[in-house]
Each structure stands twice: as C-alpha cells, then as structure tokens.
Design an enzyme around this catalytic site. Structure first.
Site, PDB file in Angstrom:
ATOM      1  CE1 TYR A   1      12.743  -5.612  -6.406  1.00 23.92           C
ATOM      2  CE2 TYR A   1      13.775  -7.377  -5.796  1.00 23.92           C
ATOM      3  CZ  TYR A   1      13.422  -6.025  -5.759  1.00 23.92           C
ATOM      4  OH  TYR A   1      14.110  -5.452  -4.576  1.00 23.92           O
TER       5      TYR A   1
ATOM      6  CG  ASP B   1      12.069  -1.946  -5.355  1.00 24.93           C
ATOM      7  OD1 ASP B   1      10.732  -1.654  -5.753  1.00 24.93           O
ATOM      8  OD2 ASP B   1      13.033  -1.755  -5.457  1.00 24.93           O
TER       9      ASP B   1
ATOM     10  CD  GLU C   1      12.504   1.351  -3.138  1.00 23.19           C
ATOM     11  OE1 GLU C   1      13.761   1.422  -3.412  1.00 23.19           O
ATOM     12  OE2 GLU C   1      11.773   0.352  -2.698  1.00 23.19           O
TER      13      GLU C   1
END
Length: 766
Positions: free
Chosen positions: A307, A103, A8
C-alpha cells in the site's frame, strides 16, 4: 443470508473475489458466490450537499448570506455513480453482515461510512485491513477480520475533516470571491502551502547577492597531495584574498593537527509516500501526482508493491518474513546480481532502522511484494526500480570510511582539509551503476540556499590516504576564488513536499522529521492533490521543475493576511490542526470540540472579510505586487523574471481553458478535489486573529456596483440563469463564463466541499 463485501474500487473487488471465492460469478456490478457478495464503490459515491440544499438563496454567492453553517450536514449521492449506489442498496437487503474492504486509511473509512450512513445500513460490520493485494494477504486479512467498531474514532476523524473542509472552504472562498470580484479559492491546506511559496518568492526577491572569496591551497608530502581551505572570517576583499594565496604559495608548512576516525553510512530509510515522491521528482522530474498514480498502478494492477499511501518508513516484526520472501522472488528477476550480494541477517526484528513497530500505525513502509511484475511501461519501471533498490539496500552492510581531518599551518595561516577514504561500499554497491547523487532518507543535510565551506572542502577518495604529522608539507599551489552568496532556491514539487511534511519548518534531522509527521500540511495521500489544485486555480505555474507563484496567487495571500486571518496562511497552525485530526482518529481528542472551534473560525473569517477594502482588479493580473520588493541583485532579477514568465503562462492557461471547458473540468476531476481543507484544532481554540486587519467600508453606490458585477457573472460566481439556477451553485460545477471560466473553474470544485472535498487524485475513477 450472505455477507456483503464493499470494496473501494472495481479492481479491488475483483482481486478480493479471486482470492476468497474464485468460482463466484461476475454480475458486472457485483460478484456473487455461495457465501459472499462482493461489490464496490467508485471512489466517493456520497458527498456533502451544497449550500442550496439548505436554502435556495445560497444558489447566489452573497457576502451578506455568510457564514453558512449547517446544524446537520446533508448527504447527497454523486449523480454520475448513483446507479452503483442503488446496486449496493439492493444487495444489502439480501445480506446479514457487511465487510468494509475500502482502502485501509482515513479516506477509505470515510467512503464506507458515507455509504453506510446514507443507506442507513444496520448490519454488523467487520473491517478488512491489509497492506497489499496479493491473494495470500487478502486471504489472511479475511481470516483476521477486525471489528468495525474498533475504527469508529477513525470514522469520526474522517467525518470531522470533511465537514471542516466544507465550512472553511465554502465560507472562506465565497467571502473572498464576492468581496474582491475574483475567484479566490481558500482552504486549510491549500492556503498555507500557497503562503510557503509566496514567502519563498519574497525572500528571493529581497535577497542581495554579495561577493566573497575562498582561498584554497594544495599541500604535498611525498606522494600525498591534499586540498585545504583557509580558516578565518569570510573574505570580502579580493586583493586581500589574492595576497593570502600568494603568501603561502611554494612555502613550507606543518601539520598542526591530524585526526583519523572510522565512520559508517547506513542504508537510507525505506520509502513512505512523501519520500518516494520527493526522490522521484528529484531524479525523474515526476510530479507528486504522477508518482502517486504510478504507485497506485503498481499496487492495484500489478500487485507488485505494498500500500503506497503510507507515512511510515518502518515495518513490524510480522513483515520480516514477507521481506525475506520478496528477496527470494527478486532473485528470479533482473535483480538477481544484486540479490546475490544481499544477506537476510541484516533484516531482523532488532534492527530498529528497519523494524520499529512504534512508528507504524496504519501501514508499514512501501515494499516490493513477492509478486514480481512482468514488463512494465518505462515510468512504472523507473518507480519500481527506486522501491526495489531501496528495499535491497536494507540487506547489505553499512558503507565504511576513514575520515581524515587535517589542520595545516603555513606562514601563520591555517587551512582545513577533510578526506573521506572509502573502505567498503557496502549497500552503495546497489547504486554503483547510477549517476552519483544524494538520495533522501536519513541523516542531516543542509537547508536550501546555505553555504558550507567545510563540506565543500571534503574530498572522497578510494585509494589509501597517508600523512605523517611529524613531517613538514609544502604548498604546491594556491588560489583565491571569487564566489557569490546565493538566494534561497525556488521550490520544486520535491522540496515543497518536504516543507509540507514539516509544516514549513527547515527540518533536516530525520528523527525530528519523524516527530513532525503528525503535524504536517495534509497527509501523504492528499499532498499531491493540493499541489495540483494550486495549479488548477491559477495560483502557481510550473517552470521546468520549479514552482512559480502567479500574480493571482500572490494577491490571494496578501488579501488573506490583510483581512486579519493570518492563521489561515500559517503552516504551523495548520500542522496543529492535522495533528488534532490524528488525535481524534486515535480516540484521544474530541471531534465535537474540534468542530465547534472550526465553526468559530469560519465565522471569524467572514467577519474579517466583510470589513476589508475591495482589491483593485489590476492586483490579480499586473506586476505591481511583484515589483514591490526592494531587493537588488540576482534575487530581485530572478524574481521579476519568474513573475513575468508566470504571468505569460497564466494568461495562456486561461485562454486554453476557456476554449476547452469540458477538458478542463475532466482534468480537474482527475486531479482530486482537496483544495479547501479548512480546519481549526481544538487545541488552538477558535483562532484569535492577529491585530492589524485593514478595515474599510463601502459606500451605497459601491455596494450597488458590486451587486451589478456579481449579477453580470451569469452562470459564473452568482449562479445566474438556466441550468445553473436549477442546480446547486451551477457555476461552481461549470465555471463557463466571466472571470470564473476555464482554469479558474477548478476552484469552484474546491469551494464546493462535499463529495470532492475529501477525495484526492488517486481515489477518483479514471
């Protein structure tokens, strides 16, 4: 042929290359090794086309041209990153397989899907799905790559959300703006959040403060002294309260009842993003966006946390060894003293307060990784400290207390006492060096603005409390205290995030909070950008930690409700829409039915606005709307003061923005662009409007005057001449003139949908 890996962001691509092919050569826009070519997007490379891509007449904002409902949505490259898109296209020609390494979430899935659709990539796809960027996790992720087809429902949900946002945002914003000659940004999430702020402000203004009295008495028995609160109806007569206090002072009493029970307080839950944002706001005053940005830096740059864009407070059984390893690594840091008191036996698969796979979907709770960072900037260090301490608390026992509940009678009056005697600090030792406060995360609390006399009577003591119920007591002193009922508190970003998570409902029980997560306003990844958008379009301003709605924001809510589209301001309804998107992502709902209902709802909005009476210009700038509340006392005074301050800040903000247009637009891009997240759930149908829409008609003369005003906006809302005509709704990008200038320009990004509609602040390149 080689395999093309599409990450990303550049940092993520470099992290992947370092983990799986450290000898690969860096070619600036990609990294190539013997087996893999690693490249990256830069946030959203592709977006939905603007209206004039379908018809040139849409360059001008005209109510008569609405609704705009494309049969097939067109995709266009982001002009600023089109070179990187060309790089991906060329690299794909040299590769036989693709790996989606964006992601691991709905937005990351959408970014890859747009690239794949626009470039018509036909290669088989594998999916990298990981929760942190440590080399070990990346290598394990590549060893366990998932089939891209398994994520097709998630792709459909992301596509539906993006297109629905475009339809509601574009049609709603254009309809209200052209009708009322004021830039009014409308959206699925933004509008009900604004309505929450509006309704809270109206409650504050209508609130009437009342005096009441509290009688307290201090009783002694030997060396024991304790406080009790008088039990009875709320006292509103000061003389009566003083008489009660005098009645028992110095008199003997007896213990009518005395109960003792052992209680435990367990560690607060691990953080999800919203919980972390709430606590960072309460403790440090961080905005939701700032917390998200700091967390992203800790995740991407330092690889120190997992994350962050997660909505789970739990882990799975597979995460337990990782948690134990992270604990070992923390023993080598400044946290060694706290690690020494930790015990791994408390973190195991059967501890459902920590390990609950049924409550983990895309990502587990935010955890520190085994990679400890070096010296961090102050704000990053503060956030990391929050995460580490919450993590460490899970390895400690519960705090233990004895709860003493005493009912004392004296002169025919009853007084209740609650004494909380500390036995063992347990996990609270982790916070012993910090100012006492109430972290968020578990258990039941009190709704904003509510009094709780029993709770205020509770005393916490660290020494043993002893009382002989068979012996009499004596009232050593007593008093009557004058108090006032308090209005509801204005929202802070922290309390607004909590309201967004529960779709505006006052939900204190944590189990119910978990159940509402699928039907809140927005997602953990987008809530910060929604709050930022409300600021950017001039609907709210900050007053310290408090969020104050501006006259423009108030009028926007009143116009939307007055048009008969109250559903657009309904937090609960929007929560249902979000839940339906989650059901689409799980493959249990139809995206086609969802979009059919969205189109019906967009059409209904336009039809309602078309017959609405145009608003007076003063409604957006004056205080008339604010003064309409009939409330008296502290609530009304505070409400008017807040509005006046909001007006001043709004005017100053507009002036600064007009003189620094470019800077305002850069800040707008950095803030994300999820303002107009309009959707309509299949479950809720097309959203039949509530009755009572105000219907009005305009004369031909008024219509002509309206047209002249629209044309006079130049490069503003009507996309006048020059470059604005050549580009798609150029004023939507620039916002350089008239009432759509400066700070208001942000709303046009919200209106545009497309490439910015689905993004959020943390995903755009810096």
């Amino acid at each position: 042929m080689k395999t093309l890996i599409i990450a990303e962001k550049p940092d993520m691509g470099r992290n992947i290359a370092a983990a799986i092919d450290p000898k690969a050569k860096n070619q600036r826009t990609y990294i190539e090794g013997e087996q893999y070519i690693i490249t990256w997007a830069i946030g959203h490379l592709i977006g939905l086309a603007e209206p004039d891509a379908y018809d040139d007449r849409y360059k001008k904002w005209n109510l008569g041209d609405l609704p705009i409902i494309p049969e097939q949505f067109k995709l266009v490259p982001n002009a600023k990153t089109k070179d990187q898109l060309k790089v991906i296209a060329e690299l794909a020609k040299r590769c036989s397989h693709l790996v989606n390494a964006c992601d691991a979430g709905r937005e990351g899935q959408h970014i890859f899907s747009l690239i794949q659709r626009h470039l018509k990539l036909k290669q088989p796809v594998k999916r990298l799905w990981i929760s942190d960027l440590t080399p070990e996790t990346i290598r394990r992720g590549f060893a366990e790559l998932k089939e891209g087809a398994d994520f097709e429902p998630l792709t459909r949900a992301a596509k539906a959300r993006s297109e629905a946002d475009w339809l509601i945002g574009m049609n709603g914003s254009r309809a209200f703006t052209t009708k009322h000659k004021e830039l009014l940004s409308v959206g699925r999430v933004q509008t009900p959040v604004l309505a929450l702020l509006y309704d809270r402000q109206k409650e504050i203004e209508a609130f009437q403060s009342n005096k009441y009295y509290e009688v307290e008495a201090w009783f002694e028995q030997g060396e024991t002294l304790y406080r009790g609160l008088w039990q009875g109806e709320r006292l509103t007569d000061g003389e009566k309260a003083k008489a009660l206090a005098e009645k028992v002072k110095g008199k003997r009493g007896r213990v009518e009842s005395y109960e003792v029970k052992d209680t435990k307080e367990y560690p607060f839950k691990l953080y999800d993003l919203t919980l972390l944002q709430r606590e960072a706001n309460a403790k440090f005053g961080f905005s939701a966006k700032k917390t998200l940005d700091l967390a992203q830096t800790l995740y991407e740059k330092h690889k120190a946390i997992s994350y962050p864009r997660t909505n789970s407070n739990y882990v799975t059984e597979q995460n337990i060894p990782e948690m134990h390893r992270a604990l070992d690594q923390l023993a080598k840091t400044d946290y060694r003293g706290l690690v020494e008191g930790a015990d791994k036996k408390f973190v195991h698969k059967n501890n459902k307060a920590v390990c609950n796979p049924s409550k983990v979907e895309d990502h587990h709770a935010i955890l520190p990784t085994h990679k400890t960072p070096g010296a961090l900037p102050p704000d990053e260090a503060k956030l990391y400290d929050l995460i580490v301490r919450r993590f460490l608390s899970q390895f400690y026992p519960a705090a233990s207390y004895k709860m003493h509940t005493v009912l004392t009678a004296a002169e025919g009056e009853r007084f209740k006492s609650t004494i909380k005697q500390l036995l063992d600090l347990g996990w609270k030792v982790i916070y012993a060096d910090q100012k006492k406060e109430k972290p968020t995360g578990r258990g039941k609390g009190k709704a904003d603005g509510k009094e709780d006399d029993e709770e205020s009577a509770e005393e916490e003591v660290q020494t043993p409390f002893t009382l002989d119920a068979a012996q009499e007591v004596r009232c050593k002193k007593s008093s009557a205290k004058e108090k006032e009922t308090q209005p509801p508190k204005p929202y802070t970003e922290g309390t607004l995030l909590k309201a967004m998570e529960s779709a505006g409902k006052q939900i204190e029980d944590e189990e119910l909070r978990d159940a509402m997560k699928d039907s809140g306003l927005g997602t953990p990844a987008t809530r910060a950008s929604v709050i930022e958008r409300l600021k950017n379009v001039g609907y709210v301003v900050m007053q310290g930690k408090r969020i104050a709605i501006t006259p423009k924001g108030r009028t926007a809510v009143e116009l939307i409700r007055g048009a008969g589209v109250e559903l657009l301001t309904s937090p609960e309804m929007t929560g249902h829409w979000e839940r339906r998107l989650n059901e689409i992502a799980r493959g249990t709902a139809s995206d086609e039915q969802f979009m059919a209902n969205v189109k019906k709802f967009a059409t209904m909005i336009v039809d309602k606005v078309r017959v609405q009476r145009p608003a007076e210009k003063t409604a957006f700038e004056g205080e008339a709307a604010a003064a309409g509340g009939a409330g008296r006392g502290r609530g009304r005074t505070a409400g008017r003061s807040a509005v006046r301050a909001a007006q001043r800040q709004e005017r100053a903000s507009r002036q600064r923005a007009r003189s620094a247009g470019r800077g305002a637009r850069r800040r707008e891009r950095a803030s994300g662009s999820g303002a107009k997240r309009g959707t309509r759930s299949a479950a809720a149908g097309a959203g039949e409007p509530a009755a009572g829409a105000k219907r009005g008609t305009r004369s031909a003369a008024a219509e002509r005057a309206s047209r002249r005003q629209e044309r006079s906006a130049g490069r503003g809302a009507q996309g006048g001449s020059g470059r604005a005509r050549r580009r798609s709704a150029g004023a939507e990008r620039s916002g350089r003139s008239g009432r759509v200038g400066g700070a208001d320009a942000g709303a046009y990004r919200g209106v545009r949908g497309g490439c910015t509609a689905g993004s959020d602040a943390g995903r755009l390149p810096s």
